[in-house]
Design a protein around this motif. Sequence first.
Motif, PDB file in Angstrom:
ATOM      1  N   VAL A 108     -15.046 -65.673 -20.878  1.00  0.00           N
ATOM      2  CA  VAL A 108     -13.637 -65.485 -21.146  1.00  0.00           C
ATOM      3  C   VAL A 108     -13.033 -65.653 -19.989  1.00  0.00           C
ATOM      4  N   ASP A 109     -12.116 -66.534 -19.901  1.00  0.00           N
ATOM      5  CA  ASP A 109     -11.261 -66.618 -18.869  1.00  0.00           C
ATOM      6  C   ASP A 109     -10.319 -65.623 -18.812  1.00  0.00           C
ATOM      7  N   ILE A 110     -10.308 -64.709 -18.101  1.00  0.00           N
ATOM      8  CA  ILE A 110      -9.356 -63.275 -18.289  1.00  0.00           C
ATOM      9  C   ILE A 110      -7.871 -63.650 -17.946  1.00  0.00           C
ATOM     10  N   ASN A 166      -6.057 -66.276 -18.661  1.00  0.00           N
ATOM     11  CA  ASN A 166      -5.415 -66.552 -19.861  1.00  0.00           C
ATOM     12  C   ASN A 166      -5.335 -65.869 -21.005  1.00  0.00           C
ATOM     13  N   TYR A 167      -6.622 -65.152 -20.982  1.00  0.00           N
ATOM     14  CA  TYR A 167      -6.761 -64.198 -22.127  1.00  0.00           C
ATOM     15  C   TYR A 167      -5.694 -63.062 -21.903  1.00  0.00           C
ATOM     16  N   ASP A 202      -1.988 -64.458 -22.918  1.00  0.00           N
ATOM     17  CA  ASP A 202      -1.979 -64.724 -24.631  1.00  0.00           C
ATOM     18  C   ASP A 202      -1.576 -63.233 -25.163  1.00  0.00           C
ATOM     19  N   CYS A 203      -2.412 -62.420 -24.763  1.00  0.00           N
ATOM     20  CA  CYS A 203      -2.029 -60.926 -25.033  1.00  0.00           C
ATOM     21  C   CYS A 203      -0.523 -60.415 -24.856  1.00  0.00           C
ATOM     22  N   TYR A 227     -13.733 -65.766 -14.820  1.00  0.00           N
ATOM     23  CA  TYR A 227     -14.406 -65.602 -16.177  1.00  0.00           C
ATOM     24  C   TYR A 227     -15.375 -64.229 -16.057  1.00  0.00           C
ATOM     25  N   ARG A 284     -14.101 -60.993 -27.217  1.00  0.00           N
ATOM     26  CA  ARG A 284     -12.614 -61.094 -27.356  1.00  0.00           C
ATOM     27  C   ARG A 284     -12.005 -59.962 -28.148  1.00  0.00           C
ATOM     28  N   LYS A 294      -9.586 -57.225 -26.858  1.00  0.00           N
ATOM     29  CA  LYS A 294      -8.085 -56.996 -27.415  1.00  0.00           C
ATOM     30  C   LYS A 294      -7.860 -55.620 -27.816  1.00  0.00           C
TER      31      LYS A 294
END
Length: 494
Positions: free
Chosen positions: A333-335, A337-338, A341-342, A368, A373, A377
């Motif tokens: 996971v690309d933290i 970008n993640y 998004d959140c 990463y 995911r 979240k």
Amino acid sequence: MSIKKRLIISYIAMLLIPTIIFVVITFFTSGILKNTIKGVYNVGFHGEPVENIIEKDSIAINNIKNYMLSHKKESENANFFENQNKYLNDQTGVAIRKNNNIVYMSPFLKNGVEHNILPKFGEYEGANRPHSIAENKFMLLKQYDFYVEDGSKVSIFLFLNVSSAENIFYSFFIIEVILLVIIFVLTSSILTFIMSKSIVKPLEKLKDGVILIKNGNLDFEINVTSNDEIGELSTAFEEMRFRLKKSLEVQLQYESNRKELISNISHDLKTPVTAIKGYVEGIKDGVADTPEKMDKYINTIYIKATDLDKLIDELFLFSKLDLKKLPFNFEKVDILNYLRDCIEELKFDLDKKNINIKLQCKLLEKIYVTADREKLKRVIMNIINNSVKYMDKDIGEIFINIKNDKNFCTISFKDNGMGISKEAIPYIFDRFYRSDFSRNSETGGSGLGLAISKRIIEEHGGTIWAESENYYGTNIIFKLKKWRDDYGKEDINS
């Protein structure tokens, strides 16, 4: 040292120590023996003792011989012979025989020596031979034979009483045997006591410990410092006791938590059920007599039912996490970008509540992490919802920061809310814990959010903690393992 080695050493010591002590004592007592014999026979121990005695008595023998040779025609003078006794040792005596007649015999020989048992002329000339004169007297006999001028055969018999020496040696032997037995018994007793004490005492401690455990008492400690098999056994026993105690404490804590869980579940389930029941009764009783009231009652029932459903979902989720029956799908996971998004997903609702959320990260390279995911979240939503619930400022702020370490990525969520007291910080990740002890429903929530977050982060192989102070906001921080390209499937899920 092992018990086997200690036993071998003790057995060797049981043989060596008494032997050495016996030899030393014998060395000193032998001097007493010599002095005793010297006192009895009035002779030293240089060379052959018997020869020394005979040599000392030779003065009397020579005097008698010279007398017999020079007084060949005179009758033997008994007085002369008696006077020669003064030259003799106390334990020696003489007998004089001329032809077949006894001319003289020392007084202490008269009751024991018979004429017919004396050896013949020339039979034992100059030789020593044993001679028994009575049941309790044993003597050495030395014979001197010569001819006088008239051709008569003269024999002088020198008797040495060895019974006294024999009695002395026998007494000495008895004493030595008794000493040897006493030394062996004392040494064996002392060594056995020392060995048994070193073995039995720890075993008694273990026995006492077993009895205490049997009686349900685990609040004790066994301290055995020996490095043998018993020491290892005691160490293992102490470890067993410690684990039993911890297990019992965990069991008691589990039972306490179970009771608390049932109490909290009952409370949190009863609150919305009671509200739903009240509004339904209001509708039945006709309290909601206008369309507006009816809509209000229906909406309230819906909200409470939704809260109840959400609480049940969280209870079910926490239960599966607690039992480790919730599957995780870890991936790369690309933290950055993640998180973006959140934030984009939450921003609309947060803006309505005058809460600004910002990602503060100056890192240029991509980071990463290994994460599920969906579960991650859930953690982020729980943390942010917690900040929103306890926000007491007109304009709220939540800052998200990322730190890149060697093996972990550290993510923090800092708000400017009411904060948490230092006393409460250690408990905020416990299930059903709320910093407002009244458990009022104004702030909402089940008290399971942070507990669920902690379990999820731990399943990710990371850690989560909080930093806070009353009135100065709260900072929730967690670490996630960074992704490695050499991860296999087993490494990802471990």
